[in-house]
Design an enzyme around this catalytic site. Structure first.
Site, PDB file in Angstrom:
ATOM      1  CG  HIS A   1       0.255 -21.920  11.391  1.00 41.07           C
ATOM      2  ND1 HIS A   1       1.423 -21.855  12.365  1.00 41.07           N
ATOM      3  CD2 HIS A   1       0.150 -20.550  11.242  1.00 41.07           C
ATOM      4  CE1 HIS A   1       1.846 -20.673  12.851  1.00 41.07           C
ATOM      5  NE2 HIS A   1       1.114 -19.865  12.005  1.00 41.07           N
ATOM      6  CD  GLU A   2      -1.731 -19.203   7.816  1.00 37.87           C
ATOM      7  OE1 GLU A   2      -2.178 -18.204   8.258  1.00 37.87           O
ATOM      8  OE2 GLU A   2      -0.680 -19.342   7.771  1.00 37.87           O
TER       9      GLU A   2
ATOM     10  CG  ASP B   1       2.460 -16.431  13.820  1.00 34.88           C
ATOM     11  OD1 ASP B   1       2.437 -15.332  13.059  1.00 34.88           O
ATOM     12  OD2 ASP B   1       2.159 -17.384  13.476  1.00 34.88           O
TER      13      ASP B   1
ATOM     14  N   PRO C   1       5.383  10.011   7.733  1.00 38.42           N
ATOM     15  CG  PRO C   1       3.805   8.383   8.525  1.00 38.42           C
ATOM     16  CD  PRO C   1       3.976   9.861   8.327  1.00 38.42           C
TER      17      PRO C   1
HETATM   18  P1  ADP Z   1       7.957  11.051   0.877  1.00 37.72           P
HETATM   19  O1  ADP Z   1       8.860  12.102   0.378  1.00 37.72           O
HETATM   20  O2  ADP Z   1       6.926  11.660   1.968  1.00 37.72           O
HETATM   21  O3  ADP Z   1       8.624   9.898   1.240  1.00 37.72           O
HETATM   22  P2  ADP Z   1       6.943  11.099  -1.811  1.00 37.72           P
HETATM   23  O4  ADP Z   1       6.578  12.508  -1.891  1.00 37.72           O
HETATM   24  O5  ADP Z   1       8.405  10.903  -2.471  1.00 37.72           O
HETATM   25  O6  ADP Z   1       6.897  10.767  -0.457  1.00 37.72           O
HETATM   26  O7  ADP Z   1       5.821  10.237  -2.325  1.00 37.72           O
HETATM   27  C1  ADP Z   1       6.133   9.080  -3.371  1.00 37.72           C
HETATM   28  C2  ADP Z   1       5.000   8.812  -4.211  1.00 37.72           C
HETATM   29  O8  ADP Z   1       3.822   8.484  -3.908  1.00 37.72           O
HETATM   30  C3  ADP Z   1       4.717  10.284  -5.259  1.00 37.72           C
HETATM   31  O9  ADP Z   1       5.613  10.241  -6.036  1.00 37.72           O
HETATM   32  C4  ADP Z   1       3.311  10.094  -5.500  1.00 37.72           C
HETATM   33  O10 ADP Z   1       3.262   9.033  -6.847  1.00 37.72           O
HETATM   34  C5  ADP Z   1       2.824   9.294  -4.453  1.00 37.72           C
HETATM   35  N1  ADP Z   1       1.916   9.958  -3.480  1.00 37.72           N
HETATM   36  C6  ADP Z   1       1.975  10.276  -2.263  1.00 37.72           C
HETATM   37  N2  ADP Z   1       1.312  10.992  -1.672  1.00 37.72           N
HETATM   38  C7  ADP Z   1       0.602  11.450  -2.672  1.00 37.72           C
HETATM   39  C8  ADP Z   1      -0.691  12.207  -2.780  1.00 37.72           C
HETATM   40  N3  ADP Z   1      -1.165  12.838  -1.631  1.00 37.72           N
HETATM   41  N4  ADP Z   1      -1.265  12.469  -3.760  1.00 37.72           N
HETATM   42  C9  ADP Z   1      -0.733  11.675  -5.233  1.00 37.72           C
HETATM   43  N5  ADP Z   1       0.173  10.818  -5.292  1.00 37.72           N
HETATM   44  C10 ADP Z   1       0.812  10.831  -3.819  1.00 37.72           C
HETATM   45 ZN    ZN Z   2       1.293 -17.903  11.783  1.00 38.66          ZN
END
Ligand code: ADP
Ligand code: ZN
Ligand code: MG
Length: 626
Positions: free
Chosen positions: A426-427, A502, A205
């Site tokens: 509601h909440e 919702d 993801p």
């Molecule tokens: P993706 O390429 O999977 O979408 P990125 O590598 O661009 O994600 O990650 C975005 C940011 O999230 C990185 O620049 C870093 O700051 C942070 N990040 C994500 N995973 C880690 C991790 N395992 N350790 C440290 N920082 C992380």
């Molecule tokens: Zn609601």
């Protein structure tokens, strides 16, 4: 940088001044435009003392001033004919001593430069302005970079990333260690005839650290890092994508050992012969070229291709066959331990208050990716900085977490009393329903302060990392989603549009249960929904793979499921009428409440002090039941 820009600016100003003074010279002399006949009359009536003609301008000094002016200048349309006509008379007057002095300057040969020079100067100025524009938009100049791969050589911010910067992700790092070893010491592998994969695909993801891992591999192996985004191949000019691919691999071979990193490869590597809209040919050419290049380079050349995607399902199968991206490394969402380590990495450059417990934060952020966690700390730091506080506190993190999950608080959006009451009912409906559903995540925080799109919010973030969902959990989710609407119907006597989101979510869940996950007896364990065509990264249309015969049944079953959930919710809320109203009163008075306060009221106890770290309450201690 500053000097380079300052000098042209001065040149530009000087040019401007020159041009203006030139133009000024031509037009500034405000001449007395005496009619020709008057000039002739003045001479005939012997009033002129001195006279000269130069460059088509007649200058006369008179004996008697006209309008207080002794000297008169006038443009002559035709100086030559003037001299012809008046020459005789002037000669006579001069000899008679009336005209003291007269002179006709020789007519200057008209030089073409006089006309051209201002134009040339103006052209130069324009050229210069244009050049300034182009130098600023240089990288976007399509004429220069046509067909060149838009790669970033080296690490973008110049900082070397290593595995130490990637927290958690131990399995992923282990798998990538192999690539590092190969790049460091290829002979070791080739000597015994081991086949090192050409390409590796990082799947996961968004925000889970795929790009970061790829950079870290290059950093660990200490090789060049060529990074390009899949969308860079896709251009409006046909053939550019393919030539960019060629260029990219050429560059890599020149600087080998190197890593080519193709980010978001799904932009170019989508299944051929599919897709909506035009431009397939171009994309297919690009993909074909990519396949050719990946097959084309020898294993000893020390080039390894890494690619990242969050949609491996839409990639062309040819890309995934052995010898190309035959290895897939799944980069998942981090677990509690991973989250804590990621938080530690990103907290390094921030100053934390002694009360901040990253373990607690990690426990309270189930489902967050590395990017989310980095964002959380950053938001908290911004909040501290905005209040000019030197360190960031647990309260900042609490507010940041709420902001990320539900949008920023809109304190200025004042709700009128009636609206507030509706929102509170509601909440409270959601919350009371959640409380009485055994598999539902507990209520964490309730507020009637507007946030993001919603007027109020009820949080129930999960307490542990569970990646599976049972039928019962999904059903109870639907019941709690309907809680807001049911409370309105029961206790307001009217219903509002506030529940539309919702209802959308409940309907989608019900549809998935019935038609996707085979959770309905009548329809059997059959998936009636296909993934569908993916266009611009999202499911554009979900193709239905069921006949008309089942279409009606699916709709009926979805409705039956929702109706059942609705009745269930009505039962819960009407049995807990007093409790619900106690919650509403509390919310109207205090605007928000924590999960613990909510539980206290539900159990008939006194609601304690309000907590500024409600999102983390209950996550402090290690869970013992395991
Ligand atoms: P993706 O390429 O999977 O979408 P990125 O590598 O661009 O994600 O990650 C975005 C940011 O999230 C990185 O620049 C870093 O700051 C942070 N990040 C994500 N995973 C880690 C991790 N395992 N350790 C440290 N920082 C992380
Ligand atoms: Zn609601
Ligand atoms: Mg990325």
């Amino acid at each position: 940088m500053r000097n380079r820009r300052a000098i042209p600016l001065i040149v530009y100003l000087i040019l401007l001044v020159v041009v203006f003074s030139w133009a000024g010279d031509l037009f500034n002399d405000s001449m007395n435009q005496l009619p020709y006949s008057t000039v002739v009359d003045l001479i005939r009536s012997q009033q002129v003392k001195k006279l000269e003609v130069q460059d088509g301008v007649l200058t006369m000094e008179l004996y008697i001033a006209i309008d207080g002016e002794n000297t008169i200048r006038s443009a002559l349309a035709n100086p030559e004919s003037f001299q012809e006509q008046m020459g005789q008379l002037l000669q006579e007057q001069h000899e008679a001593g009336i005209l003291e002095y007269y002179h006709f300057y020789p007519e200057e040969e008209f030089s073409p430069y006089e006309l051209i020079l201002p134009l040339v100067l103006a052209g130069l100025v324009l050229l210069f302005v244009w050049a300034m524009f182009m130098s600023r938009a240089n990288s976007n100049n399509p004429l220069q970079n046509f067909g060149k791969a838009r790669t970033v050589l080296g690490v973008p911010d110049g900082k070397k990333v290593t595995f130490a910067d990637v927290a958690g992700a131990d399995e992923e790092k282990e798998e990538l260690q192999e690539v590092v070893d190969f790049l460091r010491n290829p002979e070791k592998f080739t000597q015994i005839g081991a086949r090192i994969p050409h390409g590796m695909l990082l799947v996961g993801p968004p925000g889970t650290g795929k790009t970061l891992l790829a950079r870290a591999v290059a950093g660990e192996a200490d090789v060049q890092f060529l990074s390009i985004s899949g969308s860079d191949f896709v251009e409006m000019y046909v053939g550019v994508g393919a030539s960019r691919v060629r260029d990219l691999f050429e560059q890599a071979k020149k600087i080998a050992p190197a890593i080519i990193f193709i980010d978001e490869i799904d932009a170019v590597g989508r299944k051929r012969g599919s897709g909506l809209g035009g431009g397939h040919d171009e994309k297919e050419q690009t993909l074909n070229q990519l396949l050719v290049e990946m097959d084309g380079f020898a294993r000893t050349e020390g080039v390894i291709v890494l690619a990242a995607t969050n949609r491996p399902d839409i990639l062309d199968p040819a890309l995934l066959r052995p010898g190309r991206f035959d290895r897939q490394i799944h980069v998942g969402r981090p677990d509690v331990k991973g989250r804590e380590e990621i938080l530690k990495v990103h907290a390094k450059d921030k100053r934390l208050d002694a009360t901040v417990n990253l373990k607690t934060v990690a426990r309270a952020t189930t489902g967050f990716t590395g990017a989310d966690l980095s964002n959380l700390l950053n938001e908290a730091a911004i909040m501290a900085a905005r209040d000019s506080r030197p360190v960031l506190t647990m309260e900042d993190l609490n507010e940041a977490l709420m902001k990320i999950t539900a949008g920023p608080a809109k304190k200025s959006r004042v709700q009128i009393r009636k609206d507030l009451r509706e929102t509170a009912i509601h909440e409270a409906g959601h919350a009371v329903a959640m409380y009485h559903l055994p598999t539902h995540d507990p209520v964490r925080h309730i507020t009637i302060i507007p946030r993001g799109q919603s007027l109020g919010s009820t949080w129930s973030l999960p307490r542990d990392d569970s990646f599976n969902m049972t039928r019962n959990q999904m059903y109870e989710q639907i019941v709690s989603l309907l809680g807001g609407r049911v409370a309105e119907a029961l206790f307001l006597g009217d219903i509002s549009v506030g529940a539309s989101n919702d209802i959308d979510r409940a309907t989608k869940l019900a549809k998935d249960m019935v038609a996707r996950y085979g959770m309905c007896e009548k329809l059997g364990t059959v998936s009636y929904l296909d993934g569908g065509e993916v266009f611009i990264g999202r499911d554009y249309q979900t193709t239905k793979s069921y006949s008309e015969k089942y279409a009606g049944t699916i709709d009926d079953e979805v409705k039956a499921l929702i109706d059942k959930a609705y009745e269930h919710c009505v039962k819960i809320l009407s049995e807990n009428r007093e409790k619900l109203h106690a919650i509403v009163d509390y919310l109207l008075e205090k605007e928000s409440m924590t999960g613990e306060q909510f539980e206290a009221i539900m159990e008939g106890r006194e609601a304690g002090e309000t907590s500024a770290t409600a999102m983390f309450d209950g996550f402090e201690e290690e869970k013992t039941e395991e």
